[in-house]
Design an enzyme around this catalytic site. Structure first.
Site, PDB file in Angstrom:
ATOM      1  CB  CYS A  50     -83.770  29.641  61.675  1.00 22.65           C
ATOM      2  SG  CYS A  50     -82.647  30.875  62.318  1.00 22.65           S
ATOM      3  CB  THR A  84     -87.483  35.367  62.270  1.00 24.16           C
ATOM      4  OG1 THR A  84     -86.245  35.340  61.552  1.00 24.16           O
ATOM      5  CG2 THR A  84     -88.577  34.716  61.442  1.00 24.16           C
ATOM      6  CD  GLU A 111     -76.687  29.165  63.478  1.00 25.06           C
ATOM      7  OE1 GLU A 111     -76.070  28.159  63.864  1.00 25.06           O
ATOM      8  OE2 GLU A 111     -77.700  29.610  64.044  1.00 25.06           O
ATOM      9  CG  PHE A 147     -82.159  24.233  51.212  1.00 27.42           C
ATOM     10  CD1 PHE A 147     -81.064  24.992  50.887  1.00 27.42           C
ATOM     11  CD2 PHE A 147     -82.571  24.200  52.534  1.00 27.42           C
ATOM     12  CE1 PHE A 147     -80.375  25.715  51.846  1.00 27.42           C
ATOM     13  CE2 PHE A 147     -81.897  24.921  53.512  1.00 27.42           C
ATOM     14  CZ  PHE A 147     -80.802  25.680  53.161  1.00 27.42           C
ATOM     15  CG  ASN A 152     -86.381  30.712  57.545  1.00 27.24           C
ATOM     16  OD1 ASN A 152     -85.494  30.698  56.689  1.00 27.24           O
ATOM     17  ND2 ASN A 152     -86.190  31.228  58.740  1.00 27.24           N
ATOM     18  CE  LYS A 170     -85.288  34.348  58.314  1.00 27.56           C
ATOM     19  NZ  LYS A 170     -84.362  34.817  59.304  1.00 27.56           N
ATOM     20  CG  PHE A 182     -83.072  36.647  54.186  1.00 27.00           C
ATOM     21  CD1 PHE A 182     -84.314  36.018  54.240  1.00 27.00           C
ATOM     22  CD2 PHE A 182     -83.041  38.011  53.907  1.00 27.00           C
ATOM     23  CE1 PHE A 182     -85.485  36.724  54.008  1.00 27.00           C
ATOM     24  CE2 PHE A 182     -84.207  38.729  53.675  1.00 27.00           C
ATOM     25  CZ  PHE A 182     -85.426  38.088  53.726  1.00 27.00           C
ATOM     26  CG  LEU A 183     -77.212  35.490  59.412  1.00 25.74           C
ATOM     27  CD1 LEU A 183     -76.777  34.224  60.120  1.00 25.74           C
ATOM     28  CD2 LEU A 183     -76.447  36.665  59.952  1.00 25.74           C
ATOM     29  NE  ARG A 204     -79.865  28.315  68.438  1.00 23.31           N
ATOM     30  CZ  ARG A 204     -79.987  29.511  67.869  1.00 23.31           C
ATOM     31  NH1 ARG A 204     -80.917  30.350  68.288  1.00 23.31           N
ATOM     32  NH2 ARG A 204     -79.194  29.863  66.879  1.00 23.31           N
TER      33      ARG A 204
HETATM   34  C1  UDX Z   1     -81.749  29.022  57.887  1.00 22.26           C
HETATM   35  C2  UDX Z   1     -81.988  29.770  56.558  1.00 22.26           C
HETATM   36  O1  UDX Z   1     -81.260  29.134  55.505  1.00 22.26           O
HETATM   37  C3  UDX Z   1     -81.566  31.214  56.690  1.00 22.26           C
HETATM   38  O2  UDX Z   1     -81.817  31.914  55.482  1.00 22.26           O
HETATM   39  C4  UDX Z   1     -82.341  31.828  57.833  1.00 22.26           C
HETATM   40  O3  UDX Z   1     -81.964  33.154  58.008  1.00 22.26           O
HETATM   41  C5  UDX Z   1     -82.124  31.045  59.119  1.00 22.26           C
HETATM   42  O4  UDX Z   1     -82.453  29.683  58.914  1.00 22.26           O
HETATM   43  P1  UDX Z   1     -79.615  27.999  59.111  1.00 22.26           P
HETATM   44  O5  UDX Z   1     -80.505  27.653  60.242  1.00 22.26           O
HETATM   45  O6  UDX Z   1     -78.278  28.604  59.392  1.00 22.26           O
HETATM   46  O7  UDX Z   1     -80.349  29.027  58.126  1.00 22.26           O
HETATM   47  O8  UDX Z   1     -79.362  26.638  58.298  1.00 22.26           O
HETATM   48  P2  UDX Z   1     -79.603  26.086  56.843  1.00 22.26           P
HETATM   49  O9  UDX Z   1     -78.330  26.082  56.096  1.00 22.26           O
HETATM   50  O10 UDX Z   1     -80.761  26.700  56.204  1.00 22.26           O
HETATM   51  O11 UDX Z   1     -79.937  24.561  57.203  1.00 22.26           O
HETATM   52  C6  UDX Z   1     -81.071  24.254  58.007  1.00 22.26           C
HETATM   53  C7  UDX Z   1     -81.178  22.784  58.269  1.00 22.26           C
HETATM   54  O12 UDX Z   1     -81.594  22.110  57.100  1.00 22.26           O
HETATM   55  C8  UDX Z   1     -79.893  22.098  58.711  1.00 22.26           C
HETATM   56  O13 UDX Z   1     -80.189  21.232  59.781  1.00 22.26           O
HETATM   57  C9  UDX Z   1     -79.459  21.324  57.500  1.00 22.26           C
HETATM   58  O14 UDX Z   1     -78.728  20.177  57.833  1.00 22.26           O
HETATM   59  C10 UDX Z   1     -80.794  20.966  56.875  1.00 22.26           C
HETATM   60  N1  UDX Z   1     -80.736  20.729  55.422  1.00 22.26           N
HETATM   61  C11 UDX Z   1     -80.371  21.729  54.581  1.00 22.26           C
HETATM   62  C12 UDX Z   1     -81.104  19.488  54.920  1.00 22.26           C
HETATM   63  O15 UDX Z   1     -81.468  18.566  55.668  1.00 22.26           O
HETATM   64  N2  UDX Z   1     -81.083  19.288  53.565  1.00 22.26           N
HETATM   65  C13 UDX Z   1     -80.705  20.260  52.693  1.00 22.26           C
HETATM   66  O16 UDX Z   1     -80.715  20.004  51.480  1.00 22.26           O
HETATM   67  C14 UDX Z   1     -80.335  21.524  53.229  1.00 22.26           C
END
Ligand code: UDX
Length: 439
Positions: free
Chosen positions: A266, A122, A156, A255, A214, A210, A153-154, A336
């Site tokens: 991210c 990114t 974790e 979300f 996000n 991207k 866009f994966l 992180r």
């Molecule tokens: C994210 C993006 O989803 C992904 O597409 C991008 O490539 C990298 O960043 P990731 O960091 O793995 O992925 O986590 P994600 O599942 O998106 O969750 C991010 C944060 O949001 C987490 O701390 C999660 O707990 C929080 N979250 C998610 C909420 O607080 N509420 C929600 O409804 C969803």
């Protein structure tokens, strides 16, 4: 095809193993010899469901090898994926591009044949154009060393699934080198044949897809957390509000879980870098709202600390607090920018005696916050606690029996920072429960 994947962190290790799974011969490259040694023996330096099996499978099959040598990488393949990190700069909100730059600077001098470097990290919009020029300048192959931008866009916790069957593929290509599109189509022939949509576009649009994705996700989470703040002021219930909103197909329920907010490697740094880049480009006002998104997100952590103070009688000093969760989200050992660990550290700074449990992230947490106590079980963390704070919604916490936990704590008080526990059952077992955004 023969491919290299440069950078073997969460993104690169996943990409390398998944490319091998798709049938390619893959050489993973990293500058850290310890990491490469672990990967060579089929071991992952982090937790990601299903990935260790996939790495082990393809190390054994011989389709996946690892090296620290860029020279070997350039000799091995003509398509090179760059999967290194773009952390937040130490001196501001922008992205630190030193690793992305280093890939091009180190690899290019070895590119004697026509080659394609594919960026997956990114990056701030404009980076690909700059790297493309630099690549042609440094490579002995000159302009035959090309660049494409193919953002990843994966998520974790679902990294393998998201890489093998992504929602979409985005190919940012230089209009002067249309043949790079066919190379990328060959790399991703399997998901494309399965119907994964592809958007072929220019460099800046690909980079922006991207950061925009996000930014949208972060905004959605902060939107519902802003609603949680309003709910708290009126005794409304944000989880019911969110559920009712989710039936509107224009909004959707994903979300939209209110809680202690987003963290991870991210979303937080990407929205800050996006805003910083917009300011550089003279488009600052367009993304000023992301400052608010960030502020709402951080206020949720303040709210948990304030609730803890309220529950412990305004005096956290000496109060025994069990924190359930250290990872930024479940099914990950990534700490992180983890809201859970940040709250734990803040409670400690206010004098609380904090015992943290997490099913996977304890080693990482201990290294970052040696001042906290760590427990190997959720019940052990809760032993004699005056307060339990649930901050990462691991399934094992939902499976706990509230009565059994009540027996080990000093006082049955709970803050549900993720709105994931069954408050009715916990209250029925004698607990005082304070969820976020709910009465
Ligand atoms: C994210 C993006 O989803 C992904 O597409 C991008 O490539 C990298 O960043 P990731 O960091 O793995 O992925 O986590 P994600 O599942 O998106 O969750 C991010 C944060 O949001 C987490 O701390 C999660 O707990 C929080 N979250 C998610 C909420 O607080 N509420 C929600 O409804 C969803």
């Amino acid at each position: 095809m023969r491919l290299t994947v440069i950078g073997t962190g969460y993104l690169g290790a996943t990409h390398a193993a998944c490319m091998a799974e798709l049938g390619h011969e893959v050489l993973g490259v990293d500058v850290e010899p310890d990491r490469i040694a672990a990967l060579r023996s089929g071991r992952l330096p982090f937790y990601e469901p299903g990935l260790d099996e996939l790495v082990a499978k393809h190390v054994a099959s011989g389709r996946l090898r690892f090296t620290t040598s860029y020279e070997e990488a350039a000799a091995f393949a003509d398509v090179h994926f760059s999967c290194v990190g773009t952390p937040q700069r130490a001196d501001g909100d922008g992205a630190d591009l030193r690793y992305v730059d280093a890939v091009v600077e180190t690899l290019a001098p070895f590119l004697e044949r026509p080659a394609l470097v594919v960026g997956k990290s990114t990056v701030p919009v404009g980076t690909a154009a700059r790297l493309s020029a630099r690549l042609a300048e440094l490579a002995p192959a000159g302009a035959a060393a090309r660049l494409a931008w193919n953002p990843e866009f994966l998520r974790e916790g679902y990294a393998v699934e998201d890489t093998l069957r992504p929602d979409r593929l985005v190919f940012g290509i230089d209009p002067a080198t249309p043949e790079t599109e066919s190379l990328l189509r060959e790399v991703y022939a399997t998901p494309l044949a399965e119907g994964v949509p592809v958007v072929v576009t220019d460099f800046p649009t690909a980079e922006l897809v991207k950061t925009a994705a996000n930014a949208f996700l972060a905004t959605k989470i902060s939107f519902i957390n802003a609603m949680a703040e309003v709910c708290e002021a009126t005794d409304a219930d944000v989880t019911e509000l969110s559920r009712a909103l989710s039936f509107d197909t224009r909004i959707g329920g994903r979300f939209l879980n209110a809680g202690v907010g987003f963290g991870g490697g991210c979303l937080p740094k990407d929205i800050r870098a996006f805003r910083a880049r917009a300011e550089e480009l003279g488009a600052g006002p367009a993304l000023a709202f992301l400052g608010e998104v960030d502020a709402i997100n951080l206020r949720r952590r303040d709210r948990v600390v304030a609730l803890a103070e309220e529950l412990c009688g305004d005096e956290l000093s000496g109060c025994r607090v069990a924190v359930w969760g250290a990872a930024f989200k479940p099914e990950s050992d990534d700490i992180r920018d983890s809201p859970a660990l940040d709250v734990a550290a803040r409670l400690r700074r206010r004098g609380a005696l904090v015992s943290v449990h997490d099913p996977k992230a304890l080693d990482n947490a201990r290294k970052r916050h040696p001042e906290l106590d760590y427990a190997t079980g959720a019940l052990e963390a809760a032993q004699d606690a005056d307060l339990v704070v649930h901050l990462t919604e691991w399934a094992e916490y939902r499976a706990l029996d509230p009565k059994a936990v009540a027996e080990v704590v000093a006082t049955p008080r709970l803050i549900d920072g993720r709105n994931a526990l069954d408050t009715t059952a916990w209250r029925a077992a004698g607990w005082t429960v304070r969820p976020l955004g709910r009465p």
